[in-house]
Design a protein around this motif. Structure first.
Motif, PDB file in Angstrom:
ATOM      1  N   GLY A  22       0.817  -1.221   0.000  1.00 46.50           N
ATOM      2  CA  GLY A  22       0.000   0.000   0.000  1.00 46.50           C
ATOM      3  C   GLY A  22       0.843   1.260   0.000  1.00 46.50           C
ATOM      4  O   GLY A  22       0.806   2.033   0.952  1.00 46.50           O
ATOM      5  N   VAL A  23       1.572   1.455  -1.080  1.00 46.93           N
ATOM      6  CA  VAL A  23       2.440   2.639  -1.171  1.00 46.93           C
ATOM      7  C   VAL A  23       1.725   3.752  -1.934  1.00 46.93           C
ATOM      8  O   VAL A  23       1.250   3.542  -3.048  1.00 46.93           O
ATOM      9  CB  VAL A  23       3.769   2.277  -1.871  1.00 46.93           C
ATOM     10  CG1 VAL A  23       4.572   3.530  -2.197  1.00 46.93           C
ATOM     11  CG2 VAL A  23       4.585   1.326  -1.006  1.00 46.93           C
ATOM     12  N   PRO A  38      15.572  -0.225   5.273  1.00 46.68           N
ATOM     13  CA  PRO A  38      16.479  -1.363   5.432  1.00 46.68           C
ATOM     14  C   PRO A  38      16.375  -2.373   4.297  1.00 46.68           C
ATOM     15  O   PRO A  38      15.442  -2.318   3.484  1.00 46.68           O
ATOM     16  CB  PRO A  38      16.040  -1.986   6.763  1.00 46.68           C
ATOM     17  CG  PRO A  38      14.670  -1.472   7.023  1.00 46.68           C
ATOM     18  CD  PRO A  38      14.565  -0.154   6.342  1.00 46.68           C
ATOM     19  N   SER A  39      17.319  -3.278   4.254  1.00 47.01           N
ATOM     20  CA  SER A  39      17.316  -4.339   3.264  1.00 47.01           C
ATOM     21  C   SER A  39      16.001  -5.111   3.342  1.00 47.01           C
ATOM     22  O   SER A  39      15.535  -5.441   4.431  1.00 47.01           O
ATOM     23  CB  SER A  39      18.501  -5.271   3.551  1.00 47.01           C
ATOM     24  OG  SER A  39      18.582  -6.223   2.547  1.00 47.01           O
ATOM     25  N   LEU A 212       9.470   0.664   5.161  1.00 42.13           N
ATOM     26  CA  LEU A 212       9.686  -0.424   6.119  1.00 42.13           C
ATOM     27  C   LEU A 212       8.613  -1.470   5.847  1.00 42.13           C
ATOM     28  O   LEU A 212       7.421  -1.131   5.808  1.00 42.13           O
ATOM     29  CB  LEU A 212       9.586   0.092   7.559  1.00 42.13           C
ATOM     30  CG  LEU A 212       9.906  -0.939   8.644  1.00 42.13           C
ATOM     31  CD1 LEU A 212      11.367  -1.380   8.580  1.00 42.13           C
ATOM     32  CD2 LEU A 212       9.605  -0.363  10.033  1.00 42.13           C
ATOM     33  N   ASP A 213       9.030  -2.690   5.608  1.00 42.76           N
ATOM     34  CA  ASP A 213       8.088  -3.772   5.304  1.00 42.76           C
ATOM     35  C   ASP A 213       7.086  -3.384   4.218  1.00 42.76           C
ATOM     36  O   ASP A 213       5.893  -3.672   4.334  1.00 42.76           O
ATOM     37  CB  ASP A 213       7.324  -4.186   6.574  1.00 42.76           C
ATOM     38  CG  ASP A 213       8.271  -4.762   7.619  1.00 42.76           C
ATOM     39  OD1 ASP A 213       9.347  -5.273   7.233  1.00 42.76           O
ATOM     40  OD2 ASP A 213       7.943  -4.686   8.818  1.00 42.76           O
ATOM     41  N   VAL A 217       6.958   4.743   5.880  1.00 41.62           N
ATOM     42  CA  VAL A 217       6.823   5.067   7.304  1.00 41.62           C
ATOM     43  C   VAL A 217       7.263   6.497   7.600  1.00 41.62           C
ATOM     44  O   VAL A 217       7.039   7.005   8.692  1.00 41.62           O
ATOM     45  CB  VAL A 217       7.628   4.090   8.202  1.00 41.62           C
ATOM     46  CG1 VAL A 217       6.959   2.727   8.219  1.00 41.62           C
ATOM     47  CG2 VAL A 217       9.078   3.968   7.747  1.00 41.62           C
ATOM     48  N   ASP A 218       7.872   7.132   6.614  1.00 47.82           N
ATOM     49  CA  ASP A 218       8.361   8.478   6.857  1.00 47.82           C
ATOM     50  C   ASP A 218       8.589   9.160   5.516  1.00 47.82           C
ATOM     51  O   ASP A 218       9.035   8.521   4.558  1.00 47.82           O
ATOM     52  CB  ASP A 218       9.678   8.399   7.644  1.00 47.82           C
ATOM     53  CG  ASP A 218      10.136   9.745   8.145  1.00 47.82           C
ATOM     54  OD1 ASP A 218       9.277  10.609   8.395  1.00 47.82           O
ATOM     55  OD2 ASP A 218      11.364   9.934   8.270  1.00 47.82           O
TER      56      ASP A 218
END
Ligand SMILES: Nc1ncnc2c1ncn2[C@@H]1O[C@H](COP(=O)(O)OP(=O)(O)OP(=O)(O)O)[C@@H](O)[C@H]1O
Ligand SMILES: [Mg+2]
Length: 241
Positions: A22-23, A38-39, A212-213, A217-218
């Motif tokens: 959900g981007v 992160p990776s 993130l996942d 998130v930011d």
């Protein structure tokens, strides 16, 4: 460009990996956006889906008022053609000279410009005017990435997608490559997404989106008018919280 509700899952045997979850993202024309996280957070997947190298399971990408999913086959080919890709491992063809690598995307096609002249001009613009005949093995990592950037520009892209473009480079060379990308963006005004782990790279972008996942998130605007060190300091502070 509007990205809405983008979701991508990968089925691997028994399990399903949710790569994008959900981007939503708006990129104004000419914006330079760093994708961090992160990776495994979904950076590469997002770039691949935006570049139509991979297809989303849900959501849409709207460019110039049209959803990419609604494009016909030939329109999709044209959409992909007008996107420049830059990868971490350069992906140059080892048997071709720098000039032919730059021209590789257009070699099989009829185009309305002088290929040779365009290739030479692009190599000169990335500072490699004198290395046209060099093979990739004769070039440093930074020089190979410059060739890859020139190649990404050969079809005059409206969008540049770079996936960890400095991931294989030392910090001095990374800084030079970022400045080159900034210069290219300034000169051509294309929109650009840069997936990166490198805070220095991110600090030179207009905006930083953190995944993130598979979720954002930011999302922060990079403060203007600060010294690069001060921007870097702020970003790293966020990173470590
Ligand atoms: N082709 C694939 N098949 C199965 N799973 C995949 C595939 N591509 C990516 N994934 C999974 O999707 C998730 C997101 O991967 P992605 O490569 O987008 O992350 P990333 O943020 O680019 O990571 P990195 O920083 O390591 O490059 C990960 O869990 C990854 O294992
Ligand atoms: Mg990746």
């Amino acid at each position: 460009m509007e990205i809405r509700g983008l979701a991508k899952r990968y089925a691997t045997g028994e399990t399903t990996v949710i790569a994008l979850n959900g981007v939503d993202l708006t990129a104004e024309p000419g914006a330079l956006i760093a994708i961090m996280g992160p990776s495994g957070s979904g950076k590469s997947t997002l770039l691949h889906v935006v570049g139509a190298m991979d297809v989303a399971d849900e959501g849409e990408i709207v460019v110039g008022g049209r959803a990419v999913t609604a494009l016909s086959r030939s329109e999709l080919v044209e959409y992909r053609r007008r996107i420049g890709f830059v990868f971490q491992r350069f992906h140059l063809l080892p048997a071709l000279t720098a000039l032919d690598n730059v021209l590789a995307p257009v070699l099989p096609y009829k185009v309305d410009f002088d290929k040779d002249a365009r290739g030479r001009e692009l190599l000169a613009s990335v500072g490699l005017g004198s290395r046209e005949d060099a093979l990739p093995s004769e070039l440093s990592g930074g020089e190979q990435q410059r060739v890859a950037i020139a190649r990404a520009l050969v079809n005059d892209p409206f969008l540049l997608l770079a996936d960890e473009p400095t991931g294989n480079l030392d910090s001095q060379t990374s800084a030079e490559i970022v400045e080159l990308l900034l210069e290219v963006r300034r000169a051509r005004g294309m929109t650009a997404f840069i997936g990166t782990h490198d805070a220095l790279v991110a600090s030179r972008c207009d905006r930083i989106v953190r995944l993130l996942d598979g979720r954002i998130v930011d999302e922060v605007e990079v403060p203007r008018g600060l010294e690069p060190e001060a921007v870097l300091d702020r970003i790293t502070r966020v990173e470590s919280t």
